[in-house]
Design a protein around this motif. Structure first.
Motif, PDB file in Angstrom:
ATOM      1  N   VAL A   1       0.852  -1.194   0.000  1.00 56.41           N
ATOM      2  CA  VAL A   1       0.000   0.000   0.000  1.00 56.41           C
ATOM      3  C   VAL A   1       0.889   1.246   0.000  1.00 56.41           C
TER       4      VAL A   1
ATOM      5  N   TYR B   1       1.493   8.507   0.125  1.00 50.96           N
ATOM      6  CA  TYR B   1       2.215   9.700  -0.313  1.00 50.96           C
ATOM      7  C   TYR B   1       1.692  10.934   0.402  1.00 50.96           C
TER       8      TYR B   1
ATOM      9  N   PRO C   1      -0.231   7.713  -9.322  1.00 50.28           N
ATOM     10  CA  PRO C   1      -1.011   6.700 -10.044  1.00 50.28           C
ATOM     11  C   PRO C   1      -1.734   5.732  -9.111  1.00 50.28           C
ATOM     12  N   THR C   2      -1.236   5.552  -7.883  1.00 51.63           N
ATOM     13  CA  THR C   2      -1.876   4.589  -6.988  1.00 51.63           C
ATOM     14  C   THR C   2      -1.608   5.003  -5.550  1.00 51.63           C
ATOM     15  N   GLY C   3      -2.252   4.334  -4.621  1.00 51.08           N
ATOM     16  CA  GLY C   3      -1.988   4.585  -3.211  1.00 51.08           C
ATOM     17  C   GLY C   3      -2.901   5.630  -2.618  1.00 51.08           C
ATOM     18  N   ALA C   4      -2.578   6.008  -1.370  1.00 53.61           N
ATOM     19  CA  ALA C   4      -3.406   6.975  -0.652  1.00 53.61           C
ATOM     20  C   ALA C   4      -2.543   8.111  -0.134  1.00 53.61           C
ATOM     21  N   GLY C   5      -3.144   9.278  -0.038  1.00 49.29           N
ATOM     22  CA  GLY C   5      -2.414  10.449   0.426  1.00 49.29           C
ATOM     23  C   GLY C   5      -2.700  10.740   1.880  1.00 49.29           C
TER      24      GLY C   5
END
Lengths: 348, 325
Positions: free
Chosen positions: A154, A157, A192-196
């Motif tokens: 996972v 960022y 492009p992917t993941g969570a902030g």
């Protein structure tokens, strides 16, 4: 775009009132949040020694650039260097103060700091969603002998735009052509992917709460909170640990002599012992100050900060001091370029 | 409350008959009152005009498709509001869907069922919920709710509902905890006190005679609630919900903490998303003067203003039509 200026100016006005800025001699600065702890510690140390205070408002690099362009502060601070043409058109001198670095942190059961090795291309693929499991062959190849779980990665960022994101994405762009052309490097990008998550605290919290998470934070923050960091394979192909020696190696490997406006890149330098994600943070100072005395006070402050006491304060907070040769060049630039009525405002 | 704010036409005659004459202080006082009243309109107008003017270059650059374009890429400077408008509306709607039945329950309990000694503590507790600063909700959401949802709510839901066709699309992705659903839940808690307070007011305004008559002919508590209280106040209740929706649309800090902040479109309720307010909070500090990014952010602000304005105007209309009718 008056709104941003008024807002920032108001914040600074209130800030200086609150911090007792009734003395005319107090220096006012605003900008990047990454060096804010060391600037504030310097301010306290300098006030004790010289009696001159320094108010620093940590409003973000963009805000710092805006404030100094409008001349509402004595100096602005920015993590990402300002573009050459923008410096020229606004008549600003740019110089670095301290060096910081970014590290990757992970949440994997049984893995402690320094047990996992990652490389730039692998990190880029993780943050592009191309490597999705921890037991991916590309990660396993770098980590022979480490037991990697079949767990989803996972990526986490920074949601707020930040100098840290700029440094990290610059590294990914340097390590991966694919990242460079599809995502790019900036204070905020379209991840492009993941969570902030907001701020270093947000990333650290999310990584801590999420099994299989990976994130990036400033080293200063990771060191203070004892987060699980990874080693990185540098340009020379060597695995390095995030240590102050490795950051200094990157700083001295950088091409300071040929860098315009001191914007030397310390990203992915060639040194064998160099940590690959290192960057300086910058101060912006008007070359044609309207108030020469105030500008001289600001320079005196940074001159002191470059000295022994300043270095000790920075070291305690895990920041890296600039190489001596760079400091000398900065002092020369102050003398040569910051002028009022044709005279240098600061002479040593 | 709305009746007093709106003013009623019956008072006008009274005021004109006592029109101040002769004294100097009274015209000054009246002038000051006029100024205060007009100032609100002026400030509001200036805010709208400033947001629109500031965001105009972005609208010129991207055209009207700025409203629905789903790209938010600061590197290539391609900006669109689609993801944020979607996130803003979806999170607010989730909040209302969750808060509405709870508010109904609490309000009816407080007005009809709760014994006297219990009424006050519950009422105060509800008011306290409204007094908690949103950053506290954000921190609590981030440190408490998000890990709980990631550990106990999402994994089973993803496992059970994920494989179902169509519906399963709502329950996809890694169990991050943060996401659209979590944001909606936190928002629900934040708008709950407002909706409840207005419901209580509406339910208390139901004439006791009506309810007692219904009880008299043998109606149960539920039947009185459904057939007397709710129909009596339904328009005002819809207005209350709209006001709650208006508040949920603009909430910033709490949402920024728990929504996952991804400027990507996703059908999944568990996927991270973004709202207009959270995007502005995240990106504003680093948006440099005169940049397309700042202009796009200002344009986003304008869009949020328009959405909130529409929602509030609708709610005022509904509340007013009920009171007048």
């Amino acid at each position: 775009m008056k709104f941003a200026n008024i807002l920032g100016a108001a914040a600074i006005a209130v800030g200086s009132l609150v911090s007792g800025g009734a003395f005319a001699a107090d220096i006012n600065g605003a900008g990047a949040s990454f060096p804010a702890p060391v600037y504030q510690a310097w301010a306290a140390g300098y006030k004790a020694k010289s009696g001159t205070g320094m108010n620093y408002q940590s409003i973000g690099s963009g805000g710092g650039q805006n404030q100094i362009v409008n001349r509402t502060v004595d100096f602005g601070a920015s993590d990402a260097p300002m573009a050459d043409d923008k410096l020229a058109s606004n008549n600003l001198l740019q110089f670095p103060t301290v060096i910081g670095s970014v590290v990757a942190i992970v949440n994997l059961e049984g893995i402690e700091s320094g047990q996992l090795k990652l490389s730039g291309p692998v990190l880029a693929e993780i943050y592009q969603g191309k490597i999705t499991k921890w037991n991916d062959p590309k990660i396993a190849e770098l980590n022979k002998g480490v037991k990697l779980p079949e767990l989803a990665i996972v990526p986490v960022y920074r949601s707020d735009s930040s100098g840290t994101s700029f440094v990290f994405t610059s590294y990914l762009a340097a390590a991966s052509a694919d990242w460079k052309s599809n995502v790019g490097a900036a204070t905020s990008v379209q991840w492009p992917t993941g969570a902030g998550a907001k701020g270093n605290e947000g990333i650290a919290g999310t990584v801590k709460n999420t099994k299989g998470a990976i994130g990036f934070v400033e080293y200063v923050y990771a060191a203070a909170n004892k987060l699980t960091t990874t080693d990185l394979i540098n340009k020379a192909g060597k695995a390095v640990k995030p240590t102050e020696a490795a950051f200094m190696a990157a700083a001295s490997a950088a091409d300071w002599k040929n860098a315009k406006n001191f914007a030397a890149s310390m990203i992915d330098t060639a040194g064998e012992t160099a940590w690959p994600i290192v960057s300086a943070t910058y101060i912006l100072l008007p070359k044609n100050p309207s108030n020469a005395a105030q500008s001289a006070e600001a320079i005196k402050f940074f001159d002191w900060a470059y000295g022994k006491e300043g270095d000790e304060i920075a070291e305690k907070l895990h920041y890296i001091a600039l190489p001596d040769s760079v400091v000398e060049d900065v002092r020369k630039a102050w003398k040569a370029e910051v002028k009022a009525d044709g005279k240098a405002v600061w002479t040593n | 409350m709305d009746a007093t704010l709106g003013g009623s036409s019956a008072d006008t005659a009274l005021v004109t008959s006592h029109k101040p004459t002769g004294k100097i202080s009274d015209p000054i006082f009246v002038g000051l009152l006029w100024a205060s009243g007009i100032a609100v309109l002026l400030i509001l107008g200036l805010i709208i005009a400033m947001l629109f003017e500031g965001g105009l270059p972005a609208l010129r650059e991207f055209g009207i498709s700025f409203l629905w374009s789903t790209s938010w890429n600061p590197v290539t400077e391609k900006f669109g509001a689609g993801v944020m408008v979607f996130g803003t509306l979806l999170s607010a709607i989730i909040a209302v869907i969750v808060a509405l039945p709870l508010s109904f329950g609490i309000a009816f309990f407080l007005t009809e069922i709760a014994p006297g000694p219990l009424r006050r503590p519950i009422g105060v507790a509800i008011q306290l919920l409204a007094a908690v600063p949103s950053i506290i909700y954000g921190m609590w959401g981030f440190f408490v709710v998000v890990p709980l949802i990631a550990a106990y709510v999402q994994p089973p839901l993803i496992e059970w509902l994920g494989p179902i066709p169509v519906l399963g699309a709502l329950f996809q992705g890694p169990p991050l905890g943060a996401g659209m659903l979590t944001a909606g839940l936190i928002l629900a808690l934040m708008i709950l006190p407002f909706i409840t307070a207005m419901f209580v007011e509406v339910l208390e305004s139901v004439p006791p005679m009506l309810k007692e008559s219904a009880f008299g002919v043998g109606a149960t508590t539920f039947e009185v609630y459904r057939n007397v209280s709710v129909p009596y106040g339904n328009t005002a209740m819809v207005g209350a919900v709209m006001l709650g929706l208006g508040r949920a649309l603009g909430e910033t800090m709490a949402v920024t903490f728990v929504i996952g902040n991804a400027t990507r479109m996703s059908a999944s309720l568990f996927a991270p998303g973004a709202t207009i307010a959270s995007t502005i909070a995240n990106e504003f500090p680093e948006a440099s003067m005169g940049s397309l990014k700042l202009q796009s952010l200002l344009q986003l602000g304008f869009i949020l203003f328009v959405i909130s304005f529409i929602v509030l105007a609708l709610s005022r209309m509904l509340v007013r039509s009920k009171i007048k009718g």
